[in-house]
Design an enzyme around this catalytic site. Structure first.
Site, PDB file in Angstrom:
ATOM      1  N   GLU A 140      43.912  28.749  33.535  1.00  0.00           N
ATOM      2  CA  GLU A 140      44.172  27.092  33.448  1.00  0.00           C
ATOM      3  C   GLU A 140      43.988  26.677  35.110  1.00  0.00           C
ATOM      4  O   GLU A 140      43.590  25.613  35.173  1.00  0.00           O
ATOM      5  CB  GLU A 140      45.627  26.753  33.196  1.00  0.00           C
ATOM      6  CG  GLU A 140      46.086  26.805  31.460  1.00  0.00           C
ATOM      7  CD  GLU A 140      46.400  28.291  31.172  1.00  0.00           C
ATOM      8  OE1 GLU A 140      46.145  29.357  32.117  1.00  0.00           O
ATOM      9  OE2 GLU A 140      46.843  28.553  30.158  1.00  0.00           O
ATOM     10  N   LEU A 141      44.287  27.582  35.840  1.00  0.00           N
ATOM     11  CA  LEU A 141      44.200  27.031  37.251  1.00  0.00           C
ATOM     12  C   LEU A 141      42.836  26.997  37.580  1.00  0.00           C
ATOM     13  O   LEU A 141      42.344  26.383  38.455  1.00  0.00           O
ATOM     14  CB  LEU A 141      45.031  28.018  38.368  1.00  0.00           C
ATOM     15  CG  LEU A 141      45.060  28.002  39.788  1.00  0.00           C
ATOM     16  CD1 LEU A 141      45.628  26.315  39.982  1.00  0.00           C
ATOM     17  CD2 LEU A 141      45.823  28.682  40.509  1.00  0.00           C
ATOM     18  N   LYS A 142      42.016  28.152  37.169  1.00  0.00           N
ATOM     19  CA  LYS A 142      40.531  28.071  37.635  1.00  0.00           C
ATOM     20  C   LYS A 142      39.723  26.874  36.949  1.00  0.00           C
ATOM     21  O   LYS A 142      39.185  26.311  38.118  1.00  0.00           O
ATOM     22  CB  LYS A 142      39.879  29.398  36.909  1.00  0.00           C
ATOM     23  CG  LYS A 142      38.505  29.216  37.048  1.00  0.00           C
ATOM     24  CD  LYS A 142      37.809  30.233  35.887  1.00  0.00           C
ATOM     25  CE  LYS A 142      36.324  30.207  35.667  1.00  0.00           C
ATOM     26  NZ  LYS A 142      35.648  30.576  37.289  1.00  0.00           N
ATOM     27  N   ASN A 164      40.513  44.224  44.603  1.00  0.00           N
ATOM     28  CA  ASN A 164      39.292  43.554  44.279  1.00  0.00           C
ATOM     29  C   ASN A 164      39.673  41.995  44.396  1.00  0.00           C
ATOM     30  O   ASN A 164      38.897  41.247  44.013  1.00  0.00           O
ATOM     31  CB  ASN A 164      38.697  43.664  42.914  1.00  0.00           C
ATOM     32  CG  ASN A 164      37.277  43.387  42.710  1.00  0.00           C
ATOM     33  OD1 ASN A 164      36.769  42.667  43.739  1.00  0.00           O
ATOM     34  ND2 ASN A 164      36.643  43.211  41.504  1.00  0.00           N
ATOM     35  N   GLY A 173      19.436  41.022  42.866  1.00  0.00           N
ATOM     36  CA  GLY A 173      19.666  41.101  41.299  1.00  0.00           C
ATOM     37  C   GLY A 173      19.951  39.829  40.474  1.00  0.00           C
ATOM     38  O   GLY A 173      19.060  39.623  39.613  1.00  0.00           O
ATOM     39  N   HIS A 204      27.294  33.240  50.321  1.00  0.00           N
ATOM     40  CA  HIS A 204      28.606  32.552  50.075  1.00  0.00           C
ATOM     41  C   HIS A 204      28.708  31.110  50.755  1.00  0.00           C
ATOM     42  O   HIS A 204      29.620  30.674  50.519  1.00  0.00           O
ATOM     43  CB  HIS A 204      29.539  33.693  50.767  1.00  0.00           C
ATOM     44  CG  HIS A 204      29.652  34.923  50.045  1.00  0.00           C
ATOM     45  ND1 HIS A 204      29.222  36.110  50.696  1.00  0.00           N
ATOM     46  CD2 HIS A 204      30.059  35.406  48.813  1.00  0.00           C
ATOM     47  CE1 HIS A 204      29.153  37.023  50.055  1.00  0.00           C
ATOM     48  NE2 HIS A 204      29.733  36.690  48.954  1.00  0.00           N
ATOM     49  N   CYS A 221      23.527  39.031  49.082  1.00  0.00           N
ATOM     50  CA  CYS A 221      24.081  39.505  47.853  1.00  0.00           C
ATOM     51  C   CYS A 221      23.584  38.868  46.708  1.00  0.00           C
ATOM     52  O   CYS A 221      22.464  38.050  46.850  1.00  0.00           O
ATOM     53  CB  CYS A 221      25.585  39.507  47.714  1.00  0.00           C
ATOM     54  SG  CYS A 221      26.460  40.078  46.633  1.00  0.00           S
TER      55      CYS A 221
END
Ligand SMILES: Nc1nc2c(c(=O)[nH]1)N[C@@H](CNc1ccc(C(=O)N[C@@H](CCC(=O)N[C@@H](CCC(=O)N[C@@H](CCC(=O)O)C(=O)O)C(=O)O)C(=O)O)cc1)CN2
Ligand SMILES: [Zn+2]
Length: 778
Positions: A17-19, A125, A440, A702, A734
């Protein structure tokens, strides 16, 4: 009576929900009030779910990151964000995520700002925003967030125990921006902590959990002294402090941890089980000892009877001074196993997510308080699950165990040294100097995610899904050709995540539907569950890559996740050493590498983004880890002929202390993150005479900012001052999955232009030539 408590609860919500609330607010699709409302509701709900405990954490909720919250509480904003006049929550997100100046201009305000640096939280992580310090940093208390949440909790009748990061760990987590000593700030920091603790007591709480996980790391005398000073100073207040450590053993900090003047100590009794008796002997008799007996880092059921066998004598000695908790915050595990209706029922019976772990805790406490008989049903059920897992044929696969026995040292060995391989590969691939490539992934668009969701829900058939993904791959190839990149990728559209995707295809793995764990900000991962011996029933990536290759004459990189990263980013079994599990994964990836080679793929990238992350928290254990981790990579990568070019990728750049291990991986090409550090991090490759090819990242993926061509040329010239130009590649830091095509296109166009400009001004020697001049490190 034994006291039960929790150190922290997953705040993202059982359905993330927070996301969704955050991302909608960031897109301007919902209001500040709506976001704040979702936060309050989640906290309320999570407290209710923990109501069976004697003490419930408060202040563990965060809109982005608990370390950034602490920086705001202490009034330590990065200088560049200090005199922002807008809304405080808005400023908080500016520091967390960065804001591009160009975006800001649309709103007519100049509120662009660089994001705070992000780095991994100990060996997890989870990534936090690094506090920034200068010699003249001062602190001022802003207790509003902590007090609001505490008032909210107390008003709701919650037995609240506020959670804060301790002063020494806070300094340790941060970075000095001007080379000054962070520890010099302690004197200025402590009065603010004292005020904060007083404010919490005034709000009506008794206990405060103060986290000092630095106590499980190797500390030099200055840092130990800091701990001593800090807690002697904070001792005068009225708050009862529960000094909290997790993720490891105290070892030579054990005596210090016992003697610091606090009311209680929490230790990780999973990792430090062997230290507990010594602790009980040494801990002054007025202190509480909280034992973290339920593993907060994995999803396995606790063996309750074995734990009780061990706890009962300790309970006899400690009596009411014994508290029970998970080993660490439950931030690192999913919320509720009950939601997992599709999991195989046998495997499901072996698991416990956050809510189930709290039930285990209550069960253990009841057994201690009232005798085992009081919970005999719980114990019987638990015993059945433990026995079933131990003996299940699902876990043990004789063929895999036999294959592991067949392993010999040659399997990790390329046929020829790098110098010879480089010449063969360059003849075959015929790449220009400064070849351009990407890491990638290309943007994971809403359409891709939506299609995958429909496919998973059975609303989109296999063929239709494959067709859509192929279309996406074709588009990605077209875009790369139009940009003029030299080595192409297929873009990873078909992958939900670089780890979960492989977990879904390997035998020995199970996966959840809702097992989300926060990785940073609103971003989550769903770590697959490695429960048994690993084998690969069929090729996993060959069809996608050969399809992508069929669309272009340019070389197409095969794209795999390496064994060490699969291990470190999965929930893995605890019934055999990680090294053994890793070797099984290595054999599975090796078979995939060989299948790709057989299918004509001439460049294969094996990502080891989590290799460094798996480093033990104590340096004394690094060698052992690196030995088996590097060996696993070599087994996975080195079963190919000399003409096949192996790439690896790592999205960090601090290699100073692990350079021999990186070299021993012997990848033909390594791509790394360097754009933010101005290429200085390449010094170590130079010093070490790293012999193989390197792609230092020139585009910080980023950040929403688009790197200019000039800037990229400058970065590459700095790189060329350290590494022979014929060994350099040009690529981003990345993968691009979290970015938008609108950002990626111009950035890569500038990157390709920069490589062309470089070729015009520098004429490197042939590939492989400089390698002959440098000694191979092995
Ligand atoms: N495992 C792992 N660890 C890592 C990284 C990584 O890439 N993988 N990268 C580093 C940084 N960490 C990161 C972690 C997550 C993400 C990320 O992008 N996560 C995505 C989820 C990725 C995913 O699994 N997506 C699934 C599910 C997508 C989804 O949420 N779908 C919606 C529906 C969408 C729709 O219908 O339109 C839903 O199910 O509700 C998929 O693509 O299939 C997110 O949080 O948004 C990025 C970086 C370090 N650690
Ligand atoms: Zn990466």
């Amino acid at each position: 009576m034994v006291t039960t408590h929790n150190l922290g609860f997953p705040r993202i919500g059982a359905r993330r929900e927070l996301k969704f609330a955050l991302e909608s607010y960031w897109k301007g699709q919902s209001s500040r009030e709506e976001l704040i409302g979702v936060g309050a509701q989640l906290r309320q709900h999570h407290w209710q779910q923990q109501a069976g405990l004697d003490l419930v954490p408060v202040g563990d909720f965060s809109f982005y990151d608990q370390v950034l919250d602490m920086s705001f509480t202490l009034g330590n904003l990065p200088e560049r964000a200090r005199d922002y006049r807008g809304d405080a929550l808005d400023n908080y997100f500016r520091v967390a995520r960065g804001r591009s100046t160009s975006g800001a201009q649309e709103h007519g305000a100049c509120d662009g700002v660089q994001a705070g640096e992000m780095t991994k939280w100990f060996d997890t992580n989870y990534h936090y925003i690094v506090p920034e310090f200068m010699a003249d940093t001062t602190f001022t208390l802003d207790a509003s967030r902590m007090l609001e949440q505490t008032h909210q909790a107390l008003a709701a009748g919650v037995k609240a125990k506020p959670v804060i990061i301790g002063p020494v760990t806070y300094l340790w987590l941060g970075k000095s921006k001007d080379g000054s000593d962070r520890l010099d700030l302690l004197e200025r920091l402590l009065p603010v902590y004292a005020q904060l603790l007083d404010a919490l007591v005034a709000a009506g709480v008794e206990w405060v959990q103060i986290d000092e996980p630095v106590l499980v790391t190797e500390l030099d005398p200055a840092w130990r002294h800091a701990l001593s000073l800090a807690y002697h100073r904070l001792n005068g207040g009225r708050a009862k402090l529960l000094l909290t450590t997790y993720f490891g053993q105290l070892q030579d900090n054990l005596h210090l941890a016992c003697t610091l003047p606090v009311a209680g100590l929490h230790v990780d009794a999973i990792n430090a089980r062997n230290e507990i008796v010594t602790l009980v002997d040494q801990l002054p008799s007025h202190k509480v000892l909280s034992l973290g007996v339920v593993n907060g880092r994995n999803i396995w059921k606790t063996d309750l009877e074995a734990t009780l066998d061990w706890l009962e004598p300790l309970h006899e000695r400690l009596g009411d001074r014994l508290w029970l908790a998970p080993s660490c915050s439950l931030l690192h595990v999913p919320v509720d196993l009950a939601a997992e209706t599709r999991l195989d029922s046998e495997i499901r019976s072996w698991l416990a997510f956050a809510l189930q772990k709290l039930d285990e805790l209550t069960g253990l406490a009841n057994a201690l308080n009232q005798g085992r008989q009081a919970v005999h049903e719980t114990l019987a059920e638990n015993r059945a699950a433990i026995v079933s897992r131990r003996s299940s044929t699902r876990v043990h696969n004789p063929a895999v165990k036999a294959a592991l026995k067949q392993l010999d040292a040659d399997m990790g060995q390329r046929r020829s040294p790098f110098e010879s391989r480089a010449i063969l590969q360059s003849e075959l691939l015929n790449l220009p100097a400064f070849p351009t490539t990407t890491i990638g992934s290309f943007p994971q668009t809403a359409q891709i995610r939506h299609a995958r969701r429909q496919h998973k829900a059975g609303e989109l058939g296999d063929d239709a899904y494959t067709t859509l993904m192929r279309e996406e791959i074709a588009r990605c190839v077209r875009e790369q050709e139009a940009l003029g990149l030299d080595v192409l990728v297929h873009g990873e559209a078909e992958r939900n995540d670089m780890v979960e995707y492989f977990g879904e295809q390997l035998d020995g793995y199970a996966f959840s539907q809702f097992g989300w764990v926060q990785s940073y900000g609103s971003r989550c991962v769903k770590p697959p569950i490695l429960f048994g011996d690993i084998s690969r029933p069929r090729p996993m990536t060959v069809e996608w890559i050969t399809y992508a290759q069929s669309l272009t004459d340019k070389p197409m990189k095969g794209m795999l996740t390496g064994p060490v990263t699969l291990l470190n980013w999965s929930f893995v079994r605890d019934d055999q050493p990680r090294a053994v599990t890793c070797r099984q994964l290595a054999l599975a990836i090796r078979a995939e590498v060989q299948d790709l080679e057989r299918a004509g793929v001439r460049i294969i990238q094996i990502d080891e983004a989590a290799l460094r992350e798996g480093l033990p928290l104590r340096k004394s254990q690094w060698d052992a880890y690196l030995t088996w981790a590097v060996e696993a990579f070599r087994i996975a990568a080195n079963g190919v002929s000399d003409t096949t070019q192996i790439h690896t990728h790592m999205c960090y750049s601090e290699f100073n202390d692990i350079m021999p291990a990186i070299a021993a991986m012997d990848a033909d090409v390594i791509t790394i993150e360097t754009s933010r550090s101005d290429m200085e991090l390449l010094d170590v490759f130079d010093d070490f005479q790293y012999p193989n090819e390197i792609g230092p990242g020139v585009y910080d993926i980023h950040s929403p900012n688009i790197p200019g061509q000039e800037h990229i040329v400058q970065l590459m010239r700095k790189a060329a001052a350290r590494i022979a130009p014929e060994r350099l590649w040009v690529n981003p830091d990345c993968g691009l999955k979290t970015r938008q095509w609108e950002e990626v296109r111009p950035a890569l166009r500038n990157m390709v232009e920069a490589a062309r400009a470089l070729r015009a001004i520098t004429q490197p020697g042939p590939r492989g030539s400089s390698a002959e001049r440098t000694a191979h490190p092995k």
